[in-house]
Scaffold this motif. Structure first.
Motif, PDB file in Angstrom:
ATOM      1  N   ARG A 213      -5.557  -3.580   3.044  1.00  0.00           N
ATOM      2  CA  ARG A 213      -4.902  -2.529   2.720  1.00  0.00           C
ATOM      3  C   ARG A 213      -5.611  -1.117   3.481  1.00  0.00           C
ATOM      4  O   ARG A 213      -5.079  -0.173   3.938  1.00  0.00           O
ATOM      5  CB  ARG A 213      -4.778  -2.131   1.258  1.00  0.00           C
ATOM      6  CG  ARG A 213      -3.652  -2.926   0.521  1.00  0.00           C
ATOM      7  CD  ARG A 213      -3.347  -2.619  -0.697  1.00  0.00           C
ATOM      8  NE  ARG A 213      -4.452  -2.875  -1.793  1.00  0.00           N
ATOM      9  CZ  ARG A 213      -4.672  -4.189  -2.337  1.00  0.00           C
ATOM     10  NH1 ARG A 213      -3.677  -5.213  -1.885  1.00  0.00           N
ATOM     11  NH2 ARG A 213      -5.378  -4.237  -2.817  1.00  0.00           N
ATOM     12  N   ALA A 216      -4.801  -0.962   6.810  1.00  0.00           N
ATOM     13  CA  ALA A 216      -3.531  -0.490   7.025  1.00  0.00           C
ATOM     14  C   ALA A 216      -3.536   1.161   6.944  1.00  0.00           C
ATOM     15  O   ALA A 216      -2.439   1.974   7.786  1.00  0.00           O
ATOM     16  CB  ALA A 216      -2.475  -0.877   5.958  1.00  0.00           C
ATOM     17  N   SER A 237      -4.175  -5.869   9.239  1.00  0.00           N
ATOM     18  CA  SER A 237      -3.907  -5.582   7.919  1.00  0.00           C
ATOM     19  C   SER A 237      -3.219  -6.843   7.366  1.00  0.00           C
ATOM     20  O   SER A 237      -2.825  -6.673   6.162  1.00  0.00           O
ATOM     21  CB  SER A 237      -3.031  -4.280   7.785  1.00  0.00           C
ATOM     22  OG  SER A 237      -1.811  -4.497   8.669  1.00  0.00           O
ATOM     23  N   ALA A 242       3.041  -3.593   7.388  1.00  0.00           N
ATOM     24  CA  ALA A 242       2.041  -2.510   7.320  1.00  0.00           C
ATOM     25  C   ALA A 242       1.631  -2.317   8.876  1.00  0.00           C
ATOM     26  O   ALA A 242       1.758  -3.063   9.492  1.00  0.00           O
ATOM     27  CB  ALA A 242       0.831  -3.157   6.406  1.00  0.00           C
TER      28      ALA A 242
END
Ligand code: AOF
Ligand code: ZN
Length: 392
Positions: A213, A216, A237, A242
């Protein structure tokens, strides 16, 4: 759309930001409804996570008689701002409405016309702003323009959360460099790998998902040649919806494997930064695979951050080994630390540690982190903090 009950003011909050003070803030009454709407703005803004640089992440919500009648977010630089999408969605119902925006509406002609004018023309009655725009082209001017047109403006609702979402953008504007985040995963005894170099995996799956995350949300991820040779990472990611950051390898010598996951650019782009004089044959081989190669006279973390600033980046993630991490810290290329700590012991006098030699000889020279927080991620602990003299 959802019907939200109006709630009377329950809290007062005043900003510490001098820009907010300058921006003729006379009144700031936030209530739970305002907070909920601002958090919704942030949720909308985050839909474009990693895709808006050099622009900020911005969300907007139009509310008429307690009902959400339009929402929008800024999808990427060059496209309309969040307010424009929200006004369009609201149509005629924007007249007499309250609009919530996570960043002060702009007041300048950039790639797009000023949102302040769009709000005035749409007949909005009240504007609730999350944070003042640190961009000197705006910096309170949007708020002043709206007030001059007789529109009520409230500033600073959920300001801390708004600033957090755009910490990279704020850093870029204030320091003309991307925010450098050093992320590493270590055991409880401070090792990032075994003595033999084995590092998969120090942390648990939840922590690894957290790193995905984080990627991203960043514009670039940087590693050195050693990490390519030892870990052969893919630095994506791991989520097809994403954003994937630009994967950057710093290698003076280009003494790199001919086959590496990073040379497969079908999923995400790769940039190899090297020095003048490194193998042209290897450079050509990389270019043929779709890898971008840029030569520097002198390849340093500082030069790399300048280059990435010029590419329009806001946030850069250092996922490198200890030697490069120490150089990056020493050259001011790191402002934020994210340390995942796994509750396990590996031992080893020569097992690598996250930050190599900084040349410090006394504990009094240790770099103290500020604004430190920690949270549990699966079975690991994530400690975050900022190196001193970062405003954000
Ligand atoms: N509200 C808001 C922004 N507000 C301001 O506008 C600047 C970019 O202007 P421009 O070149 O016209 O896109 C940006 O740096 C920020 O200061 N920008 C955004 O990209 N999205 C938005 O929703
Ligand atoms: Zn705008």
């Amino acid at each position: 759309m959802d019907k939200h009950p109006e709630i009377s003011p329950t809290s007062l909050s005043f900003s510490q930001d001098p820009l907010v003070e300058q921006a003729v803030v006379t009144e700031k009454i936030a209530n739970d409804f305002d907070s909920a709407m601002m958090l919704r703005c942030l949720e909308l803004a985050a839909k474009a996570l990693g895709r808006t640089s050099p622009n900020p992440l911005v969300g907007a919500v139009v509310v008429q008689n307690g009902e959400v009648v339009g929402e929008g977010f800024h999808p990427r630089a060059g496209e309309p701002h969040a307010e424009v999408f929200a006004l369009k969605a609201a149509g005629e119902r924007a007249r007499g409405s309250t609009i919530y925006v996570s960043l002060e509406p702009c007041n300048h002609y950039g790639r797009t016309p000023p949102c302040s004018e769009a709000l005035i023309n749409a007949g909005v009655s009240k504007v609730v702003v999350g944070m003042v725009d640190p961009n000197p082209l705006v910096a309170g001017g949007g708020i002043a323009r709206l007030r001059a047109a007789g529109i009520e403006v409230v500033v600073g609702v959920e300001e801390a959360a708004c600033r957090r979402l755009n910490e990279g953008f704020i850093h870029r504007i204030l320091y003309q460099r991307p925010l450098g985040i050093l992320k590493y995963a270590m055991t409880l005894d401070g090792k990032i790998a075994t003595t033999s170099g084995h590092s998969a995996w120090v942390t648990n799956q939840d922590a690894r998902a957290e790193v995905h995350r984080l990627r991203a949300a960043c514009d670039a991820v940087i590693i050195g040649g050693n990490t390519v040779r030892q870990d052969n990472p893919d630095l994506t990611s791991h989520n097809c919806d994403a954003h994937n950051p630009l994967r950057v390898v710093m290698s003076r010598s280009l003494n790199l494997p001919e086959q590496a996951r990073l040379w497969n650019t079908s999923q995400a782009p790769t940039l190899v930064l090297t020095e003048v004089g490194s193998s042209q044959t290897f450079q050509n081989m990389l270019r043929e695979k779709g890898v971008e190669v840029v030569e520097f006279r002198s390849l340093t973390p500082e030069q790399v951050m300048t280059h990435l600033y010029e590419r329009g980046f806001c946030s850069v993630l250092w996922e490198c080994g200890g030697i490069l991490a120490a150089n990056a810290i020493a050259q001011g290329a790191v402002q934020k630390i994210m340390a995942f700590i796994a509750p396990k012991i590996i031992g080893g006098n020569h097992a690598p540690t996250p930050v190599g030699d900084l040349g410090l000889t006394s504990m009094t020279q240790a770099l103290p982190l500020e604004r430190v927080s920690w949270r549990i991620v699966g079975s690991d602990c994530l400690v975050e903090g900022y190196l001193p003299s970062v405003v954000n």
